[in-house]
Design an enzyme around this catalytic site. Sequence first.
Site, PDB file in Angstrom:
ATOM      1  N   TYR A   1     -12.063  -9.096  17.642  1.00  0.00           N
ATOM      2  CA  TYR A   1     -10.922  -8.500  17.768  1.00  0.00           C
ATOM      3  C   TYR A   1      -9.833  -8.958  17.055  1.00  0.00           C
ATOM      4  O   TYR A   1     -10.131  -9.661  16.047  1.00  0.00           O
ATOM      5  CB  TYR A   1     -10.280  -8.882  19.732  1.00  0.00           C
ATOM      6  CG  TYR A   1      -9.365 -10.380  19.920  1.00  0.00           C
ATOM      7  CD1 TYR A   1      -7.848 -10.098  19.780  1.00  0.00           C
ATOM      8  CD2 TYR A   1      -9.585 -10.963  19.372  1.00  0.00           C
ATOM      9  CE1 TYR A   1      -7.220 -11.438  20.238  1.00  0.00           C
ATOM     10  CE2 TYR A   1      -9.398 -12.852  19.471  1.00  0.00           C
ATOM     11  CZ  TYR A   1      -7.950 -12.483  20.318  1.00  0.00           C
ATOM     12  OH  TYR A   1      -7.175 -13.757  20.231  1.00  0.00           O
TER      13      TYR A   1
ATOM     14  N   LYS B   1     -12.711 -14.064  15.030  1.00  0.00           N
ATOM     15  CA  LYS B   1     -12.014 -14.010  15.876  1.00  0.00           C
ATOM     16  C   LYS B   1     -12.706 -13.306  17.068  1.00  0.00           C
ATOM     17  O   LYS B   1     -12.693 -12.162  16.879  1.00  0.00           O
ATOM     18  CB  LYS B   1     -11.351 -13.629  15.211  1.00  0.00           C
ATOM     19  CG  LYS B   1      -9.575 -12.956  16.649  1.00  0.00           C
ATOM     20  CD  LYS B   1      -8.520 -12.747  15.646  1.00  0.00           C
ATOM     21  CE  LYS B   1      -7.566 -12.695  16.747  1.00  0.00           C
ATOM     22  NZ  LYS B   1      -6.422 -14.184  16.573  1.00  0.00           N
TER      23      LYS B   1
ATOM     24  N   GLU C   1      -5.598 -26.574  17.126  1.00  0.00           N
ATOM     25  CA  GLU C   1      -4.596 -25.684  16.504  1.00  0.00           C
ATOM     26  C   GLU C   1      -3.967 -25.161  18.468  1.00  0.00           C
ATOM     27  O   GLU C   1      -4.679 -25.576  19.140  1.00  0.00           O
ATOM     28  CB  GLU C   1      -4.762 -23.931  16.264  1.00  0.00           C
ATOM     29  CG  GLU C   1      -6.362 -24.024  16.910  1.00  0.00           C
ATOM     30  CD  GLU C   1      -7.903 -22.825  16.231  1.00  0.00           C
ATOM     31  OE1 GLU C   1      -6.362 -21.726  15.564  1.00  0.00           O
ATOM     32  OE2 GLU C   1      -8.435 -22.210  16.514  1.00  0.00           O
TER      33      GLU C   1
ATOM     34  N   LEU D   1      -9.315 -21.119  13.700  1.00  0.00           N
ATOM     35  CA  LEU D   1      -9.064 -19.193  13.219  1.00  0.00           C
ATOM     36  C   LEU D   1      -8.209 -19.638  12.027  1.00  0.00           C
ATOM     37  O   LEU D   1      -6.709 -19.821  12.259  1.00  0.00           O
ATOM     38  CB  LEU D   1      -7.919 -19.004  14.634  1.00  0.00           C
ATOM     39  CG  LEU D   1      -7.647 -16.784  14.130  1.00  0.00           C
ATOM     40  CD1 LEU D   1      -9.028 -16.490  14.083  1.00  0.00           C
ATOM     41  CD2 LEU D   1      -7.270 -16.820  14.470  1.00  0.00           C
TER      42      LEU D   1
END
Length: 284
Positions: A33, A148, A180, A204
């Site tokens: 996505y 992702k 993260e 990411l």
Amino acid sequence: MSRTVYLNGEYLPEEEAKVSVFDRGFLFADGVYEVTTVLDGKLIDFDGHAMRLSRSLNELEMKNPISKEDLLEVHRELVARNGIEDGLIYLQVTRGAADRDFAYPKDAEPTIVLFTQAKPGLSTSPQAEVGIKVIGIEDQRWGRRDIKTVQLLYPSMGKMMAKAAGCDDAWLVEDGFVTEGTSNNAYIVKDGVLITRHLGHEILHGITRAAVLRFAREAQMKVEERPFTLKEAQGADEAFITSASTFVMPVVEIDGAAIGTGKPGAVAARLREIYLEESRKAAV
């Protein structure tokens, strides 16, 4: 009035948009996505999101069902049909519908879905004036966070852990170092140096991250891309996160310890200002 969504080449009222129960996104989280921000009716960082979508699909050996040019047209059409001034466009591509089998199907056609979320005043969030509080939790996600994917259960659990602790988000920790946030990249500032984890499979490759680091370097800020610990973060002068929906958001507390003065710092505020100004100029 319901939203208009895009599903496999058609614009439909959201009530009429249906996906097969055999879709591998539903059965295996076999999908990827992107989320693109809309400000003033225009798309922010569209090229970056389109490129990352292509990379994610390639990493999973999944067909891309739409060209970049057509994808841009779909985004713009959804903005127009839904009257979006400030908000988000969610895009999801799955491997498609096939009888349940762990092996990739040979003849399935990808499923592509896009929908809008209106967020009036997105760039003037009051939270940016006060900052957010985070907790540290163990990073228990799969190893390919650079793709992702729609595998978002543990990040959802992390946000709920943070909420239960009276905080806004969680920073994930692996082998003693922050990777993260649950849905964002993490940064600290110490003695004028901007520090964030280097790119790899562990995090990411944030589109907003790339833009913010570019703007920081153009503003003559020193940047170090390396791991840091929660303890180092607690001793920092500032901390913040970046994402497509929060832009640059100050972090003022980590695991109960105030960061710097306990209020949003000047570096995060300046980077947020630069990011919004430059992104609006380049919006499509």
